[in-house]
Design a protein around this motif. Structure first.
Motif, PDB file in Angstrom:
ATOM      1  N   PHE A   1      11.532  18.736  -6.454  1.00  0.00           N
ATOM      2  CA  PHE A   1      11.774  20.176  -6.575  1.00  0.00           C
ATOM      3  C   PHE A   1      13.203  20.526  -6.181  1.00  0.00           C
ATOM      4  CE2 PHE A   1       7.014  21.058  -5.747  1.00  0.00           C
ATOM      5  CZ  PHE A   1       6.749  20.807  -7.094  1.00  0.00           C
ATOM      6  N   SER A   2      13.699  19.884  -5.110  1.00  0.00           N
ATOM      7  CA  SER A   2      15.059  20.153  -4.648  1.00  0.00           C
ATOM      8  C   SER A   2      16.082  19.689  -5.680  1.00  0.00           C
ATOM      9  CB  SER A   2      15.301  19.437  -3.312  1.00  0.00           C
ATOM     10  OG  SER A   2      16.608  19.649  -2.851  1.00  0.00           O
TER      11      SER A   2
ATOM     12  N   GLN B   1      15.644  19.559  -8.936  1.00  0.00           N
ATOM     13  CA  GLN B   1      15.594  20.483 -10.062  1.00  0.00           C
ATOM     14  C   GLN B   1      16.267  21.813  -9.729  1.00  0.00           C
ATOM     15  OE1 GLN B   1      11.384  20.499 -10.728  1.00  0.00           O
ATOM     16  NE2 GLN B   1      11.410  18.620 -11.936  1.00  0.00           N
ATOM     17  N   ASP B   2      16.190  22.232  -8.452  1.00  0.00           N
ATOM     18  CA  ASP B   2      16.854  23.476  -8.042  1.00  0.00           C
ATOM     19  C   ASP B   2      18.377  23.301  -8.012  1.00  0.00           C
ATOM     20  OD1 ASP B   2      14.482  24.788  -7.811  1.00  0.00           O
ATOM     21  OD2 ASP B   2      14.268  24.467  -5.664  1.00  0.00           O
ATOM     22  N   ARG B   3      18.826  22.157  -7.484  1.00  0.00           N
ATOM     23  CA  ARG B   3      20.268  21.936  -7.343  1.00  0.00           C
ATOM     24  C   ARG B   3      20.918  21.558  -8.673  1.00  0.00           C
ATOM     25  NH1 ARG B   3      23.193  18.565  -2.570  1.00  0.00           N
ATOM     26  NH2 ARG B   3      22.385  20.365  -1.436  1.00  0.00           N
TER      27      ARG B   3
ATOM     28  N   PRO C   1      19.964  22.020 -12.402  1.00  0.00           N
ATOM     29  CA  PRO C   1      19.035  22.582 -13.396  1.00  0.00           C
ATOM     30  C   PRO C   1      18.876  21.721 -14.647  1.00  0.00           C
ATOM     31  CG  PRO C   1      20.551  24.267 -12.578  1.00  0.00           C
ATOM     32  CD  PRO C   1      21.045  22.958 -12.059  1.00  0.00           C
TER      33      PRO C   1
ATOM     34  N   SER D   1       8.449  27.611 -17.731  1.00  0.00           N
ATOM     35  CA  SER D   1       9.396  26.610 -17.235  1.00  0.00           C
ATOM     36  C   SER D   1       9.017  25.251 -17.819  1.00  0.00           C
ATOM     37  CB  SER D   1       9.348  26.528 -15.704  1.00  0.00           C
ATOM     38  OG  SER D   1      10.112  25.439 -15.241  1.00  0.00           O
TER      39      SER D   1
END
Length: 552
Positions: A150-151, A153-155, A157, A488
């Motif tokens: 998840f981290s 994919q957040d950092r 994109p 998403s």
């Protein structure tokens, strides 16, 4: 080129460039960007570094993942081979004028169609140097792989890495940390560094480890035995609660003659008549009536200042005896004794090894046959007891099965979220308090049916709060999309099953499985933005509609 089938996709123009790249990493990064933009599935088929030997020069050759000859098996089962002899080929080498790495498209044609999505592909999902460092930093902080993904994919994109790549890189990191040591040697190193007390046993006469036990030195002082005395002491607000010898209070009362007060005079603990007086007066047992001996963290005799002469920790006589025994043994005996001493002296060099066969702890039995892919692609992983529905969601979300109380709490907060209060007022109407009450429990034990995870109510809360797609197999079968967010492509899909009319289980589905219909209330109360979920999964939902007559 003459034997190409009718399907022919030309991607030559996408990869033609006059740009020069400083390093091979820059080449790979540029190729990766083009691949993502054009949905081309390629791999690095060869990568050489110049060593001075003949035939070894700096070059990278990219090919299609469907290149090579298709393999056919004689087992009667469908082959997993996806190769179809695709001729696509790109070569990258340093330019002769020293301007950097150049890219030459040898063949930009594909003899097959291109995929709709690239998520999870080995080349596209490859971690970059920065992404690898990010995974390493989070792994050192013991962040679960799911949250690491998840981290990422957040950092980043544009990242399409899947959980498999995270696990693989974590394994690489662990091997680098372990170095040349075996897993058992590395374990013993950590035990030694932490100052733990440990024991191990071998299997028969081999070097295969059978059992390993370790404990912190402070922990070994917390347990002790007293013949004929069985008790449990628990600290409660500075008082002691004796759970046993209490059995005598009913007939002793407060009479000291009947009691005899042996427990108090011999062991320094409240006896039956003392407990009777505390019980009648409704007074908790004061901590002071328990001898200080029972309130110490160690059972060793405390030494007065200046009393420790070092005799208790002196090993001179023991070492002398060990040498005497060693000299008296024959060669075989000396080897055996030396091996035992070396295990104590050099624990990180232990020859112990884990069992050669690892136990299979998960996964179902695979069925073979032509109709295998039409069997709903289901493999039940395991059945969970207790608050099974919330345990399944906790496990899927990375909390672990024991995190089910957290799931109950988070869903309870979700239903009172001020940003979604209007939604749930419409969705649950006059049942809002009933749904909220079903999430509240008074104990961690087994729960009545009205406290179980129930659908469709909990389905909306789970999909909304965790922003996931929830698929339920049972009666009824349904899909829950988030009701306030937009689609998403990297969304997690949680699949659960309801069995025997009273139990929830986690279900493992094959990639791209057909999606069940959504509920009517989702279509009625969802926001305009969340309509994109239906569009994003339209193909998979149509697949289910086509499959329904076959299953019926």
């Amino acid at each position: 080129m003459k034997n190409l089938p009718q399907i022919c996709v030309d991607t030559t123009d996408a990869f033609i460039t006059t740009e020069r790249f400083g390093t091979r990493e820059e080449v790979i990064r540029w190729i990766k960007e083009v691949v993502i933009d054009n949905k081309v599935t390629i791999i690095i088929s060869r990568s050489d570094t110049e060593t001075g030997k003949r035939g070894r020069s700096n070059k990278i050759i990219f090919g299609c993942d469907k290149g090579g000859k298709h393999k056919i098996t004689n087992s009667g089962t469908q082959s997993a081979s996806k190769k179809c002899g695709c001729p696509f080929k790109i070569r990258s080498t340093p330019a002769k004028d020293g301007s950097g790495w150049k890219i030459d498209v040898k063949c930009g044609l594909h003899n097959h169609g291109l995929p709709d999505r690239l998520e999870g592909h080995s080349f596209i999902g490859r971690l970059t140097t920065d992404e690898k460092q990010h995974v390493a930093d989070l792994a050192k902080r013991h962040v679960p792989p799911r949250h690491i993904l998840f981290s990422l994919q957040d950092r980043y994109p544009e990242n399409v890495t899947r959980i498999t790549q995270v696990y693989k890189h974590k394994s690489v990191i662990q091997k680098e940390i372990r170095g040349p040591r075996s897993e058992i040697q590395h374990l013993f190193k950590h035990i030694e560094d932490g100052g733990y007390v440990y024991w191990s046993r071998k299997k028969d006469d081999s070097e295969v480890v059978r059992e390993i036990f370790w404990a912190h030195p402070d922990s070994t002082h917390y347990g002790w035995k007293l013949s004929g005395l069985v008790m449990r002491l628990s600290m409660v607000n500075g008082c002691i609660n004796l759970s046993k010898h209490v059995l005598r209070v009913d007939y002793v009362g407060t009479n000291r003659k009947i009691c005899g007060c042996t427990l108090r005079t011999s062991y320094g603990l409240p006896c039956a008549c003392d407990l009777g007086r505390y019980t009648l007066g409704g007074i908790p047992i004061p901590i002071d009536v328990v001898h200080v001996h029972w309130r110490k963290l160690t059972m060793e005799v405390e030494l007065e200042v200046g009393e420790d002469d070092g005799s208790e920790v002196d090993m001179t006589s023991a070492m002398d005896e060990l040498w005497r025994r060693f000299r008296s043994l024959d060669v075989i005996g000396k080897r055996a004794l030396k091996s035992r001493v070396c295990e104590l002296a050099y624990p990180t060099m232990t020859p112990l090894c884990p069992p050669p066969e690892k136990l299979k702890t998960k996964g179902g039995v695979k069925k073979k046959g032509k109709n295998q892919q039409n069997m709903m692609f289901i493999g039940i992983l395991r059945i969970m007891n207790g608050n099974c529905g919330f345990r399944v969601i906790a496990s899927l979300h990375g909390y672990g099965e024991d995190g089910w109380p957290m799931v109950r709490r988070e869903l309870g907060l979700e239903i009172i979220d001020k940003d979604r209060s209007t939604l749930y007022d419409k969705l649950f109407s006059n049942r809002l308090s009933e749904v909220r009450e079903s999430l509240m429990i008074e104990s961690f034990g087994s729960q009545p049916p009205e406290k179980w995870l129930s659908l469709p109510d909990m389905g909306y809360l789970i999909a909304n709060h965790y922003n996931v797609v929830l698929v339920c197999l049972g009666n009824p079968c349904m899909t829950f999309f988030p009701m306030t967010s937009s689609h998403s492509p990297n969304v997690s899909i949680y699949c659960i099953g309801f069995v025997k009319h009273n139990h929830w289980v986690q279900v493992n589905m094959k990639e791209g499985f057909p999606l069940l219909p959504v509920t009517l209330d989702w279509k009625k109360f969802r926001s305009h933005t969340s309509t994109t979920w239906m569009l994003g999964f339209a193909g998979r939902m149509q697949h289910w509609q086509l499959l329904t007559p076959v299953l019926a």
